[in-house]
Motif scaffolding. Structure first.
Motif, PDB file in Angstrom:
ATOM      1  N   PRO A   1       0.838  -1.317  -0.075  1.00  0.00           N
ATOM      2  CA  PRO A   1       0.076   0.020   0.035  1.00  0.00           C
ATOM      3  C   PRO A   1       0.861   1.343   0.135  1.00  0.00           C
TER       4      PRO A   1
ATOM      5  N   VAL B   1       1.651   2.393  -3.446  1.00  0.00           N
ATOM      6  CA  VAL B   1       0.660   2.779  -4.160  1.00  0.00           C
ATOM      7  C   VAL B   1       0.320   4.511  -3.597  1.00  0.00           C
ATOM      8  N   GLU B   2       0.588   4.647  -2.546  1.00  0.00           N
ATOM      9  CA  GLU B   2       0.017   5.760  -1.999  1.00  0.00           C
ATOM     10  C   GLU B   2       1.512   6.635  -2.229  1.00  0.00           C
TER      11      GLU B   2
ATOM     12  N   SER C   1      -3.028   8.978  -9.519  1.00  0.00           N
ATOM     13  CA  SER C   1      -4.014   8.743  -8.613  1.00  0.00           C
ATOM     14  C   SER C   1      -3.865   7.190  -8.156  1.00  0.00           C
ATOM     15  N   ARG C   2      -4.119   7.191  -6.807  1.00  0.00           N
ATOM     16  CA  ARG C   2      -3.865   5.824  -6.224  1.00  0.00           C
ATOM     17  C   ARG C   2      -4.950   4.925  -6.596  1.00  0.00           C
ATOM     18  N   VAL C   3      -6.237   5.637  -6.701  1.00  0.00           N
ATOM     19  CA  VAL C   3      -7.301   4.590  -7.207  1.00  0.00           C
ATOM     20  C   VAL C   3      -7.097   4.083  -8.608  1.00  0.00           C
ATOM     21  N   HIS C   4      -6.436   4.898  -9.644  1.00  0.00           N
ATOM     22  CA  HIS C   4      -6.065   4.143 -11.023  1.00  0.00           C
ATOM     23  C   HIS C   4      -5.049   3.097 -10.606  1.00  0.00           C
TER      24      HIS C   4
ATOM     25  N   GLN D   1      -4.243   1.336  -8.031  1.00  0.00           N
ATOM     26  CA  GLN D   1      -4.917   0.067  -7.385  1.00  0.00           C
ATOM     27  C   GLN D   1      -5.907  -0.491  -8.370  1.00  0.00           C
ATOM     28  N   GLU D   2      -6.628   0.024  -9.189  1.00  0.00           N
ATOM     29  CA  GLU D   2      -7.450  -0.599 -10.023  1.00  0.00           C
ATOM     30  C   GLU D   2      -6.490  -1.584 -11.032  1.00  0.00           C
TER      31      GLU D   2
ATOM     32  N   THR E   1      -4.954  -4.729  -9.080  1.00  0.00           N
ATOM     33  CA  THR E   1      -5.755  -5.476  -8.533  1.00  0.00           C
ATOM     34  C   THR E   1      -6.503  -6.287  -9.862  1.00  0.00           C
ATOM     35  N   PHE E   2      -6.236  -5.538 -11.000  1.00  0.00           N
ATOM     36  CA  PHE E   2      -6.836  -6.442 -12.082  1.00  0.00           C
ATOM     37  C   PHE E   2      -6.123  -7.584 -12.501  1.00  0.00           C
ATOM     38  N   TYR E   3      -4.658  -7.423 -12.583  1.00  0.00           N
ATOM     39  CA  TYR E   3      -3.963  -8.177 -13.181  1.00  0.00           C
ATOM     40  C   TYR E   3      -3.319  -9.302 -12.359  1.00  0.00           C
ATOM     41  N   SER E   4      -3.407 -10.484 -12.278  1.00  0.00           N
ATOM     42  CA  SER E   4      -3.069 -11.480 -11.463  1.00  0.00           C
ATOM     43  C   SER E   4      -1.406 -11.479 -11.227  1.00  0.00           C
TER      44      SER E   4
ATOM     45  N   ILE F   1     -12.788   0.918 -10.277  1.00  0.00           N
ATOM     46  CA  ILE F   1     -13.538  -0.507 -10.240  1.00  0.00           C
ATOM     47  C   ILE F   1     -11.965  -1.522  -9.698  1.00  0.00           C
ATOM     48  N   PHE F   2     -12.170  -2.192  -8.897  1.00  0.00           N
ATOM     49  CA  PHE F   2     -10.872  -2.999  -8.658  1.00  0.00           C
ATOM     50  C   PHE F   2     -11.149  -4.390  -8.763  1.00  0.00           C
ATOM     51  N   ASP F   3     -10.066  -5.042  -8.857  1.00  0.00           N
ATOM     52  CA  ASP F   3     -10.207  -6.686  -8.986  1.00  0.00           C
ATOM     53  C   ASP F   3     -10.945  -6.789 -10.525  1.00  0.00           C
TER      54      ASP F   3
ATOM     55  N   TYR G   1     -10.458   3.752  -2.398  1.00  0.00           N
ATOM     56  CA  TYR G   1      -8.867   3.263  -1.935  1.00  0.00           C
ATOM     57  C   TYR G   1      -9.055   2.901  -0.712  1.00  0.00           C
TER      58      TYR G   1
END
Lengths: 153, 503
Positions: free
Chosen positions: A42, A45-46, A55-58, A60-61, A64-67, B171-173, B183
């Motif tokens: 974390p 990311v921050e 953007s931490r939202v971008h 984190q998106e 979390t999307f890619y395994s 949108i996460f995951d 977040y």
């Protein structure tokens, strides 16, 4: 205090200039962080938001999307087992069960392995296939898998 | 080069400006194309895949929201292929949807529910269990998120990026584990939270204030103007007339002022309209004791007090919460007919009047400052600077004061404190809808007023634009009057008194 070591900072900075928008650089930057720091925390990311304006939202998106991004501390040996069609036909599921019971034989928290199903590793002729860290193993089956795992200590 | 294109939509010729999408054209032509992720106030995402249309000559179905209308294009929304696409699109959206409509606030105004009923794919073919996700997530002081109900249309994510520019949602995951969220534990704190509830086409975002309060099909809607600040957003007030209870406020589309949105403060402007906060009937202090009296008696006593003291000893104290029509009637009666010349504004002592949050909310918390100013210019014959004049009013030592009280409590917290200044005046008549007004000593009479949602008329907003309160609910308290009605009643009493005297 700066979140990233100097050489990592410089690499991140150069990724940011490679694309039309900084957002596009998130994928390679996360790979850089993962290569340097084992896993993406974390604070990374921050830090990207605070120190590089992403953007931490971008971030984190994407993370979390890619395994393939690791969001938890990793075990010494990461097993990536192909769970796609050809390996499945050659009995991958049974081998993975075997690996799971091998892992279960360790005391809790002492298991040096992590197991993840992944898409095709590109070696269908050697199915079922797996990677342990960066080493490749072909024709893994229920009979030889314990010996392979035992070699990792 | 022509600036318009003409194309065929279900055998109908439609002409629209160049650059418009088929979706925009269909809206204008009143052809219904079902959709989830498209919203007229946001950018095009094209993720719900529900607005499929058939274009002659195209290899496959196209999404109307991202398809530019071109000259001569032939589009149909009703072919069997389109219907088939809706059926499967819906099935896809419903794979993991909990279908908990009976306990969902959105039921009755839910896109998913509407299309589900319309398309009629009632029986799921899925045999695997549904994916479970976080429910009742507290996402802010006014927001609850149910991630199972979410269909991932991304309207809320775009609202956060494009309108408030806070970008708090993502949108996460991925795949069937994908969820909307912020977040970490971050909460959404800005003043536009409930727009997320409005843009959400399903019941994923619900309002903490409205949650489980009322079924939407029992609500009546009336078009009005938000009285919370000088922007004058066009709104719809939702209430149950059978219970005389107000439940919520939603923005109404008005491209000249508020677009599709309104702020959360504005949504709180109905709280004071409900009966528990209202002055139910006229009251007078008789021999030191407060008593409920007929409105006629209170008005007559005011009229007598003015006659006794004389118009020159009478002052009007006026807040900027009333309509242009009310000011007209009020000043016409008191100034033109009775000859009162002492007229004072009543507003916050300190205010940051010109501040603006960059979206909708303005520092002037009065809905009709411009209207009051224009009305005062007429009676005074000159322009008065905008400021609180209660101290000036008191310093002139009037014997009678008629006060049009500020209506919205949270924009006038100074109200009761200010009233104390009037304590030494022999006759003070408060025209107010607020019950709390009766708690103040030194007041002679209280006349119950209607709230903004209970009258028609108009405000002039910060730039002088006419903002029309189009429809009125019956008042939550039967005795309440608009200023126009109160003035009419008072004038009528006066006539009767005069006639009786002549006889």
């Amino acid at each position: 205090m700066e979140t990233f070591a100097r050489d990592l900072r410089e690499k991140i900075q150069s990724e940011l200039t490679r694309y039309e928008t900084p957002r596009s650089a998130i994928l390679p930057i996360l790979h850089l962080i993962q290569d340097h720091c084992e896993w993406i925390q974390p604070m990374h990311v921050e830090g990207l938001e605070r120190e590089f304006g992403l953007s931490r939202v971008h971030v984190q998106e994407v993370a979390t999307f890619y395994s393939m991004y690791r969001l938890e501390p990793c075990k010494p040996f990461r097993i990536l087992f192909c769970d796609n069609l050809v390996c499945a036909m050659m009995g991958a599921e049974g081998v993975m069960d075997k690996i799971r019971s091998h892992m279960a034989s360790f005391p809790t928290d002492k298991c040096p392995f992590s197991l993840q199903g992944v898409p095709c590793l590109g070696v269908c002729d050697g199915a079922p296939a797996m990677l342990v860290n960066k080493e490749r193993h072909l024709r893994v089956n229920r009979d030889n898998v314990d010996a392979i795992l035992a070699s990792y200590k | 080069m022509a600036d318009t294109v003409t194309f065929t939509l279900n055998d109908k010729n439609v002409t629209v400006p160049k650059g418009w999408t088929v979706m925009q054209a269909a809206k204008q032509a009143q052809v219904d194309i079902p959709h989830f992720c498209w919203h007229p106030g946001l950018s095009v995402a094209g993720v719900c895949r529900f607005c499929m249309v058939h274009v002659q000559g195209a290899r496959k179905l196209e999404i109307a929201c991202n398809l530019q209308a071109t000259e001569g294009m032939i589009v149909r929304t009703d072919t069997p292929e389109v219907k088939e696409a809706h059926k499967w699109g819906l099935e896809f959206h419903l794979i993991n949807h909990p279908l908990d409509c009976p306990v969902c606030d959105q039921a009755g105004e839910c896109g998913l529910q509407d299309f589900y009923m319309q398309v009629g794919k009632y029986k799921s073919q899925m045999t695997r269990p549904k994916v479970l996700k976080p429910k009742a997530v507290d996402l802010g002081p006014r927001l609850i998120l149910d991630t199972e109900r979410c269909i991932l249309c991304s309207r809320c994510v775009r609202f956060e990026e494009e309108v408030t520019k806070t970008g708090a949602l993502g949108i996460f995951d991925r795949g069937d584990r994908a969820i909307i969220g912020t977040y970490g534990e971050e909460k959404i704190e800005h003043n536009y939270q409930e727009n997320l509830v409005d843009v959400c086409p399903v019941g994923a975002f619900t309002s903490k204030k409205f949650r489980f309060k009322q079924r939407v099909w029992f609500l009546q809607e009336k078009s009005s103007i938000c009285p919370g600040c000088s922007t004058g957003c066009k709104i719809k007030v939702h209430a149950r007339t059978d219970r005389r209870t107000y439940y919520r406020v939603k923005p109404e589309i008005d491209e000249t002022v508020n677009g599709f949105w309104m702020c959360d403060k504005g949504r709180d402007t109905i709280a004071h309209l409900n009966r528990e906060h209202r002055l139910p009937q006229s009251q007078m202090r008789i021999d030191g004791k407060k008593q409920t009296v007929p409105t006629a008696q209170a008005l007559e006593s005011l009229r007598r007090a003015i006659e006794t003291a004389g118009a020159e000893e009478t002052a009007l104290l006026v807040s900027a919460h009333y309509t242009v029509e009310e000011y007209e009637a009020f000043f016409h009666y008191f100034c033109d007919q009775l000859g009162v010349t002492k007229v004072y504004q009543w507003r916050a002592e300190t205010e940051d009047r010109d501040s603006f949050d960059g979206i909708l909310l303005r520092g002037d918390e009065n809905p009709n400052t411009a209207g009051l100013r224009a009305a005062m210019r007429r009676v005074k014959g000159r322009t008065v600077p905008i400021k609180n004049e209660i101290a000036t009013c008191v310093s002139k030592k009037p014997k009678v004061v008629v006060a049009l009280c500020p209506e919205v409590p949270f924009t006038s917290p100074w109200f009761q404190e200010d009233l104390k200044q009037l304590a030494g005046i022999s006759h003070v008549s408060l025209w107010t809808c607020r019950y709390e007004a009766t708690e103040v000593a030194g007041i002679t009479s209280w006349i119950p007023m209607k709230g903004f949602a209970e009258k028609t008329g108009h405000f002039l907003n910060y730039e002088g634009a006419k903002r029309e309160l189009q429809e009125a609910f019956p008042s939550a308290t039967a005795e309440a009057l608009s200023v126009v009605e109160a003035v009419q009643q008072m004038a009528a009493i006066a006539t009767i008194t005069t006639e009786t005297a002549t006889l």
